[in-house]
Design a protein around this motif. Structure first.
Motif, PDB file in Angstrom:
ATOM      1  N   ALA A 294      35.592  38.608  36.375  1.00  0.00           N
ATOM      2  CA  ALA A 294      35.398  37.675  34.945  1.00  0.00           C
ATOM      3  C   ALA A 294      35.508  36.355  35.128  1.00  0.00           C
ATOM      4  O   ALA A 294      34.197  35.724  34.491  1.00  0.00           O
ATOM      5  CB  ALA A 294      36.685  38.092  33.978  1.00  0.00           C
TER       6      ALA A 294
ATOM      7  N   LEU B 247      34.717  41.780  26.287  1.00  0.00           N
ATOM      8  CA  LEU B 247      34.892  41.624  27.801  1.00  0.00           C
ATOM      9  C   LEU B 247      35.875  42.796  28.403  1.00  0.00           C
ATOM     10  O   LEU B 247      35.839  42.865  29.628  1.00  0.00           O
ATOM     11  CB  LEU B 247      35.486  40.183  27.831  1.00  0.00           C
ATOM     12  CG  LEU B 247      35.726  39.694  29.215  1.00  0.00           C
ATOM     13  CD1 LEU B 247      34.554  39.353  29.936  1.00  0.00           C
ATOM     14  CD2 LEU B 247      36.747  38.319  29.185  1.00  0.00           C
TER      15      LEU B 247
ATOM     16  N   LEU C 216      39.193  42.708  29.022  1.00  0.00           N
ATOM     17  CA  LEU C 216      40.406  42.145  29.841  1.00  0.00           C
ATOM     18  C   LEU C 216      41.509  42.660  29.224  1.00  0.00           C
ATOM     19  O   LEU C 216      42.501  43.074  30.407  1.00  0.00           O
ATOM     20  CB  LEU C 216      40.094  40.438  30.250  1.00  0.00           C
ATOM     21  CG  LEU C 216      39.231  40.267  31.379  1.00  0.00           C
ATOM     22  CD1 LEU C 216      39.401  38.698  31.561  1.00  0.00           C
ATOM     23  CD2 LEU C 216      39.221  40.979  32.580  1.00  0.00           C
TER      24      LEU C 216
ATOM     25  N   THR D 106      39.653  42.419  38.987  1.00  0.00           N
ATOM     26  CA  THR D 106      38.825  42.287  37.530  1.00  0.00           C
ATOM     27  C   THR D 106      38.982  40.758  37.067  1.00  0.00           C
ATOM     28  O   THR D 106      37.975  40.528  36.360  1.00  0.00           O
ATOM     29  CB  THR D 106      39.971  43.213  36.552  1.00  0.00           C
ATOM     30  OG1 THR D 106      39.648  44.512  37.182  1.00  0.00           O
ATOM     31  CG2 THR D 106      39.255  43.310  35.180  1.00  0.00           C
ATOM     32  N   CYS D 107      40.094  40.206  37.371  1.00  0.00           N
ATOM     33  CA  CYS D 107      39.981  38.789  36.919  1.00  0.00           C
ATOM     34  C   CYS D 107      39.035  38.249  37.668  1.00  0.00           C
ATOM     35  O   CYS D 107      38.477  37.037  36.924  1.00  0.00           O
ATOM     36  CB  CYS D 107      41.616  38.242  37.122  1.00  0.00           C
ATOM     37  SG  CYS D 107      41.745  36.470  36.318  1.00  0.00           S
TER      38      CYS D 107
END
Length: 541
Positions: free
Chosen positions: A334, A247, A249, A330-331
């Motif tokens: 996701a 992922l 992150l 970005t968060c």
């Protein structure tokens, strides 16, 4: 806020080599072959108990304590259905002792059968006090204390049962041998209904020794099961680790806590049936986002940024993030991607697309986070009741349980979805327990220094002159009431599937483990349990 955090939760690198996963499946095959022969013996025994109801109850109790009851669920259901019929239609238990009555009462209520507290009336005097002579029966007192944990509001006799048996058991401790004392102390501190057998089963591999003629064989089954489940969980940890690395992150969000094992533990404790492996892996993904979004609101985002982020979640459009800082973009991406993927998997498997419901849970969560952020930015804390109402949402429990509901895919209807949207008592009760326990003040993040209000703080401001000791007593009383509410919703007012109901109970059961911090803000008890469950295998005799 939301789910707790602690040190040392990175995945152990020594368990990530490629050969390890291959070994898992070979071991699982071996364990299953051994297990099939052993389980048939006990299924037959339980099915043929007949009139020997007490032996059957003792066997079911042992199966539950050893965390192998899911293998015998059909036989357990049938046996307890007969016991419930006896309780409901006759006075057949009037000649039984307190141990038998209390054990049957607990097992039936745990199974979802309502049993009236009137079965205890003959053990009390006119004032509702339990006869002191009962205190000579130590097993009866332990059973009575265990039964009292399933009380609902207004059941004064169960409150008295808990108080009476607790006092008796504590008074007995100095006069017991070491083995008995440990068993009694564990009963007081960790009653079955409020504990997770996946973490407590191991101690019963020896503590139940010799209690019944079949217990040794049942313990051998439990040991085989323990090693089997350990292999399953180890494989799940590897899959979660790979997902988190892929992922990206942790690389893109420098503040992101690299704690996939911690998030997985939350999934593992909610969905304890080993057969729900895929669901645990999927559930870990939204739980990780609850952590990350919580940190954004608590620590990293300005109020203006948080307002824009919440608007983007409400609109559920990637384009709505254009004005946000990169880490928020970005968060959100996701969040958008993971929610889409889970929705597609549910649709493929069950023919129902939950995207609207899942989006709604995230919207509700972020809106509640923003309310808190505005409170803290203004320096004006709300009334305690208002804080708790919002805090039930920011606990993240609703998000997790709604995801569980759809991942389970059992009896999805518009009516049940509407019920979940209202955050019913079966969800709000464990959320209340989590929020209040968190706000007792013992759960502080080791690296986080953001805004983090508490019910305790609001209550003490609202009640000038109230000491912290009195406030804590008040909070503990509220937690007790929340447990009674949860019991009631599971037992009487429940419209949802048994597996989902158990997940709701397990949220409440895991709270003390996840919030019992030491002076270094670590979780030594939970860390020891997880190490034992994942990496310390059991020797088979």
């Amino acid at each position: 806020m939301s789910l707790p955090t602690a040190n040392k939760w990175s995945i152990a690198q020594e368990h990530t080599n490629s050969d390890y996963r291959t070994q898992h499946f070979s071991l699982i095959d071996d364990f299953c072959n051994k297990y099939a022969t052993k389980t048939k013996v006990f299924k037959d025994m339980l099915s043929n108990m007949g009139e020997n109801s007490f032996q059957g109850l003792l066997m079911i109790d042992a199966m539950q304590r050893l965390n192998i009851d899911y293998h015998f669920q059909e036989e357990i259901d049938e046996f307890l259905q007969m016991q419930h019929l006896n309780f409901s239609t006759s006075c057949s238990y009037e000649h039984h002792n307190i141990h038998e009555v209390a054990l049957c009462f607990r097992l039936l209520r745990q199974q979802g059968h309502y049993v009236s507290t009137e079965v205890f009336d003959r053990f009390t005097d006119k004032e509702g006090k339990f006869n002191k002579g009962l205190g000579k029966d130590i097993e009866g007192m332990m059973a009575l204390y265990e039964a009292s944990q399933l009380s609902i509001a207004g059941e004064d006799i169960l409150d008295e049962a808990g108080h009476f048996s607790n006092q008796i058991l504590k008074a007995m401790l100095p006069y017991l041998d070491d083995g008995q004392a440990i068993f009694v102390k564990n009963t007081i501190e960790h009653p079955c209904h409020k504990s997770l057998p996946m973490f407590t089963a191991r101690k019963f591999f020896s503590e139940l020794q010799g209690m019944n003629e079949w217990i040794t064989s049942l313990q051998e089954v439990a040991k085989v099961n323990f090693n089997l489940v350990q292999c399953i969980h180890q494989d799940e940890v590897l899959q979660i680790s790979k997902w988190w690395r892929d992922l990206g992150l942790a690389k893109d969000l420098k503040f992101a806590r690299d704690q996939p094992l911690k998030w997985y533990v939350c999934s593992m404790t909610c969905l304890t049936d080993p057969r729900l492996s895929e669901l645990r892996i999927e559930l870990t993904k939204p739980i990780s986002l609850v952590y990350l979004i919580d940190d954004i609101f608590d620590i990293y985002g300005t109020l203006d940024e948080l307002t824009l982020f919440t608007e983007a979640v409400n609109r559920w459009e990637i384009e709505a993030t254009e004005q946000l800082p990169d880490y928020m973009k970005t968060c959100f991406k996701a969040l958008y991607q993971i929610t889409d993927e889970i929705s597609y998997k549910v649709y493929q498997k069950y023919g129902w697309n939950p995207i609207d419901s899942l989006r709604k849970t995230w919207t509700t969560l972020c809106n509640a986070f923003l309310v808190e952020a505005k409170w803290f930015a203004s320096g004006q804390l709300p009334k305690a009741e208002e804080y708790l109402k919002n805090g039930i949402v920011t606990s993240g429990v609703h998000v997790a349980l709604v995801h569980i509901f759809f991942l389970l895919g059992q009896d999805i209807t518009k009516e049940r979805i509407h019920l979940l949207d209202t955050i019913p008592g079966i969800i709000s009760s464990p959320a209340t327990i989590l929020r209040l326990w968190d706000d007792l003040g013992s759960a502080k993040d080791e690296n986080q220094e953001g805004n983090d209000g508490s019910y305790m703080e609001c209550y003490m401001m609202e009640n000038q002159g109230c000491s912290s000791t009195r406030a804590r007593e008040h909070v503990m009383s509220m937690i007790s009431d929340a447990w009674k509410s949860l019991n009631q919703h599971c037992l009487i007012e429940n419209q949802l599937d048994a597996t989902f109901t158990k997940a709701c109970l397990n949220v409440a059961r895991m709270v003390p483990l996840l919030y019992t911090y030491d002076d270094q803000q670590c979780l030594p008890s939970l860390e020891a349990h997880v190490k034992s469950l994942l990496y310390d295998s059991v020797t088979l005799s």
